[in-house]
Design a protein around this motif. Structure first.
Motif, PDB file in Angstrom:
ATOM      1  N   HIS A  85     111.945  39.100  37.503  1.00 48.03           N
ATOM      2  CA  HIS A  85     113.013  40.081  37.327  1.00 48.03           C
ATOM      3  C   HIS A  85     112.408  41.482  37.298  1.00 48.03           C
ATOM      4  CE1 HIS A  85     116.293  42.349  35.540  1.00 48.03           C
ATOM      5  NE2 HIS A  85     117.096  41.296  35.676  1.00 48.03           N
ATOM      6  N   TRP A  86     113.040  42.413  37.995  1.00 45.59           N
ATOM      7  CA  TRP A  86     112.470  43.757  38.143  1.00 45.59           C
ATOM      8  C   TRP A  86     112.185  44.432  36.799  1.00 45.59           C
ATOM      9  CZ3 TRP A  86     115.122  47.670  35.802  1.00 45.59           C
ATOM     10  CH2 TRP A  86     116.487  47.465  35.545  1.00 45.59           C
ATOM     11  N   ALA A  87     112.940  44.085  35.755  1.00 51.70           N
ATOM     12  CA  ALA A  87     112.723  44.726  34.463  1.00 51.70           C
ATOM     13  C   ALA A  87     111.422  44.291  33.799  1.00 51.70           C
ATOM     14  CB  ALA A  87     113.900  44.419  33.522  1.00 51.70           C
ATOM     15  N   HIS A  88     110.813  43.206  34.303  1.00 48.70           N
ATOM     16  CA  HIS A  88     109.615  42.663  33.666  1.00 48.70           C
ATOM     17  C   HIS A  88     108.396  42.644  34.592  1.00 48.70           C
ATOM     18  CE1 HIS A  88     112.238  41.485  30.399  1.00 48.70           C
ATOM     19  NE2 HIS A  88     112.982  40.792  31.225  1.00 48.70           N
ATOM     20  N   THR A  89     108.510  43.232  35.790  1.00 52.87           N
ATOM     21  CA  THR A  89     107.382  43.185  36.718  1.00 52.87           C
ATOM     22  C   THR A  89     106.179  43.966  36.204  1.00 52.87           C
ATOM     23  OG1 THR A  89     108.447  44.995  37.949  1.00 52.87           O
ATOM     24  CG2 THR A  89     108.749  42.753  38.797  1.00 52.87           C
ATOM     25  N   ASP A  90     106.423  45.092  35.548  1.00 45.29           N
ATOM     26  CA  ASP A  90     105.299  45.872  35.013  1.00 45.29           C
ATOM     27  C   ASP A  90     104.549  45.093  33.934  1.00 45.29           C
ATOM     28  OD1 ASP A  90     105.877  47.939  36.698  1.00 45.29           O
ATOM     29  OD2 ASP A  90     106.886  49.177  35.198  1.00 45.29           O
ATOM     30  N   VAL A  91     105.284  44.378  33.089  1.00 45.61           N
ATOM     31  CA  VAL A  91     104.664  43.591  32.024  1.00 45.61           C
ATOM     32  C   VAL A  91     103.838  42.455  32.625  1.00 45.61           C
ATOM     33  CG1 VAL A  91     105.085  42.138  29.996  1.00 45.61           C
ATOM     34  CG2 VAL A  91     106.517  44.148  30.422  1.00 45.61           C
ATOM     35  N   LEU A  92     104.399  41.782  33.630  1.00 50.20           N
ATOM     36  CA  LEU A  92     103.687  40.683  34.277  1.00 50.20           C
ATOM     37  C   LEU A  92     102.396  41.182  34.913  1.00 50.20           C
ATOM     38  CD1 LEU A  92     103.777  37.653  35.082  1.00 50.20           C
ATOM     39  CD2 LEU A  92     104.927  38.363  37.197  1.00 50.20           C
ATOM     40  N   ALA A  93     102.474  42.323  35.607  1.00 55.12           N
ATOM     41  CA  ALA A  93     101.292  42.873  36.273  1.00 55.12           C
ATOM     42  C   ALA A  93     100.222  43.296  35.280  1.00 55.12           C
ATOM     43  CB  ALA A  93     101.698  44.049  37.156  1.00 55.12           C
ATOM     44  N   ALA A  94     100.635  43.876  34.155  1.00 55.93           N
ATOM     45  CA  ALA A  94      99.668  44.337  33.159  1.00 55.93           C
ATOM     46  C   ALA A  94      99.006  43.171  32.438  1.00 55.93           C
ATOM     47  CB  ALA A  94     100.356  45.253  32.149  1.00 55.93           C
ATOM     48  N   ARG A  95      99.776  42.130  32.164  1.00 56.54           N
ATOM     49  CA  ARG A  95      99.244  41.000  31.408  1.00 56.54           C
ATOM     50  C   ARG A  95      98.362  40.109  32.268  1.00 56.54           C
ATOM     51  NH1 ARG A  95     103.677  37.838  28.145  1.00 56.54           N
ATOM     52  NH2 ARG A  95     103.967  39.996  27.437  1.00 56.54           N
ATOM     53  N   GLY A 151     103.964  28.515  49.479  1.00 53.92           N
ATOM     54  CA  GLY A 151     103.742  27.120  49.833  1.00 53.92           C
ATOM     55  C   GLY A 151     103.987  26.205  48.644  1.00 53.92           C
ATOM     56  N   SER A 152     102.955  25.926  47.878  1.00 53.94           N
ATOM     57  CA  SER A 152     103.104  25.029  46.726  1.00 53.94           C
ATOM     58  C   SER A 152     103.455  25.779  45.452  1.00 53.94           C
ATOM     59  CB  SER A 152     101.812  24.236  46.509  1.00 53.94           C
ATOM     60  OG  SER A 152     100.744  25.094  46.166  1.00 53.94           O
ATOM     61  N   VAL A 153     103.471  27.114  45.504  1.00 52.27           N
ATOM     62  CA  VAL A 153     103.827  27.925  44.340  1.00 52.27           C
ATOM     63  C   VAL A 153     104.830  28.984  44.787  1.00 52.27           C
ATOM     64  CG1 VAL A 153     102.988  29.451  42.519  1.00 52.27           C
ATOM     65  CG2 VAL A 153     101.548  27.565  43.305  1.00 52.27           C
ATOM     66  N   LEU A 154     105.973  29.024  44.118  1.00 53.44           N
ATOM     67  CA  LEU A 154     107.023  29.969  44.479  1.00 53.44           C
ATOM     68  C   LEU A 154     107.525  30.671  43.225  1.00 53.44           C
ATOM     69  CD1 LEU A 154     107.619  26.989  46.034  1.00 53.44           C
ATOM     70  CD2 LEU A 154     109.060  28.474  47.405  1.00 53.44           C
ATOM     71  N   THR A 155     107.927  31.918  43.384  1.00 52.27           N
ATOM     72  CA  THR A 155     108.484  32.685  42.270  1.00 52.27           C
ATOM     73  C   THR A 155     109.731  33.412  42.744  1.00 52.27           C
ATOM     74  OG1 THR A 155     107.028  34.550  42.827  1.00 52.27           O
ATOM     75  CG2 THR A 155     106.267  33.040  41.104  1.00 52.27           C
ATOM     76  N   SER A 156     110.658  33.644  41.823  1.00 59.44           N
ATOM     77  CA  SER A 156     111.876  34.372  42.189  1.00 59.44           C
ATOM     78  C   SER A 156     112.112  35.502  41.213  1.00 59.44           C
ATOM     79  CB  SER A 156     113.093  33.439  42.178  1.00 59.44           C
ATOM     80  OG  SER A 156     113.604  33.282  40.868  1.00 59.44           O
ATOM     81  N   ALA A 157     112.909  36.458  41.654  1.00 58.50           N
ATOM     82  CA  ALA A 157     113.391  37.504  40.761  1.00 58.50           C
ATOM     83  C   ALA A 157     114.487  36.904  39.876  1.00 58.50           C
ATOM     84  CB  ALA A 157     113.901  38.682  41.586  1.00 58.50           C
ATOM     85  N   GLY A 158     115.244  37.757  39.192  1.00 60.45           N
ATOM     86  CA  GLY A 158     116.177  37.249  38.195  1.00 60.45           C
ATOM     87  C   GLY A 158     117.541  36.876  38.734  1.00 60.45           C
ATOM     88  N   LYS A 159     118.228  36.088  37.921  1.00 61.62           N
ATOM     89  CA  LYS A 159     119.626  35.742  38.089  1.00 61.62           C
ATOM     90  C   LYS A 159     119.958  35.233  39.498  1.00 61.62           C
ATOM     91  CE  LYS A 159     120.103  36.839  33.843  1.00 61.62           C
ATOM     92  NZ  LYS A 159     120.130  35.758  32.846  1.00 61.62           N
TER      93      LYS A 159
END
Length: 306
Positions: A116-126, A142-150
């Motif tokens: 989710h765009w509101a948490h991308t900075d936190v994910l990148a920093a951590r 491929g074997s790993v996928l991620t999505s934004a929110g909602k």
């Protein structure tokens, strides 16, 4: 039968849980299982899992939904179970902030990912080993996928169905759920339109003047002349007020107006290009694709159907 296992933990987001259940739990082509080591709290409700977390290891696909408290470390037992499942060959997909679990498990190291765009900075920093992309709906590695929110979580789930069983099956699921059958993963979560927080700034009169004239070939000199200041002075004010340059702000307004026209009118691409000051359909397609991630025609089909 392909098994899809939902990794359940306390504090899961109910919307993402419901999406996964609707897309995979109601599809006879999948064996859908909710997995957790104990009853988990989802909002105001308690959910009793069908299996323990060890069931993830034998699933074909593991879904990790988001949860509300991204400031807390994800449960160690959940991280270990997801890591083990992937090591044994499972396809692992996160919905919204579930990306934090995948990152904690090391599955996103060296990969591009989103949340989710509101948490991308936190994910990148951590997790600095993860290349976090805040401007896409979902990322398929491929074997790993991620999505934004909602709603983007729905897009990713339908993308998985499409990959497993083809577009007709995915489209049938989309029709049942009354959602667009396909939004490309590279489409932007949104197009940022810098809007000043206050209206007592030096550009208060200029910005509305610009948005009323998006069909005209405006230059920085035109804007400076209207604002009664030098081009350099104008640039400094734009940086201070909007965080961007005059021409970039102007381009963003043109793109946003084009989105509105694509969503709400039947006007041709060339007509829209002229009405937003792009001149030609070719110019609009180039700038629109770069900003939004998909061409204008694709964007219109997504929001208006066939």
């Amino acid at each position: 039968m392909h098994t899809v296992a939902l990794a359940a933990t306390d504090g899961m987001l109910a919307f993402e849980l419901t999406i996964a259940t609707e897309v995979f739990g109601e599809n006879p082509r999948y064996d859908f299982a909710v997995c957790g080591d104990h009853a988990v709290r989802v909002g105001r409700f308690l959910l009793e899992p069908d299996h323990g977390l060890d069931r993830l290891a034998s699933a074909g696909t593991v879904l990790v939904p988001g949860w509300a408290d991204v400031d807390a470390d994800p449960p160690a037992e959940l991280v270990d179970a997801v890591r083990t499942a992937h090591a044994r060959g499972a396809r692992v997909a996160s919905l919204c902030t579930g990306a934090f679990v995948l990152a904690a498990a090391g599955l996103l190291d060296g990969l591009r990912a989103t949340t989710h765009w509101a948490h991308t900075d936190v994910l990148a920093a951590r997790y600095p080993r993860v290349t976090v992309d805040p401007d896409v709906l979902y990322v398929d590695n491929g074997s790993v996928l991620t999505s934004a929110g909602k709603a983007a979580a729905m897009d990713l789930c339908l993308h998985l169905v499409r990959a497993d069983h083809g577009p007709s099956v995915a489209n049938a699921a989309a029709r049942r759920l009354v959602v667009p059958p396909h939004r490309a993963g590279g489409q932007a979560q949104f197009v940022t339109t810098p809007v000043p927080a206050r209206d007592d700034h030096p550009l208060a009169a200029l910005l509305p003047w610009i948005t009323e004239r998006l069909d005209q070939p405006l230059t920085v000199e035109d804007l400076a002349r209207e604002a009664k200041m030098s081009s350099r002075h104008l640039g400094r004010h734009f940086r201070a007020v909007t965080g961007t340059t005059p021409l970039q702000w102007l381009l963003t307004q043109r793109i946003r107006r084009a989105q509105e026209l694509l969503e709400n009118t039947d006007a041709g691409i060339d007509v829209i290009a002229g009405s937003v000051g792009m001149g030609t359909a070719t110019t609009l397609r180039r700038h629109f694709s770069r900003a939004v991630g998909v061409p204008p025609d694709t964007y219109r089909r997504t929001f208006r159907g066939r």
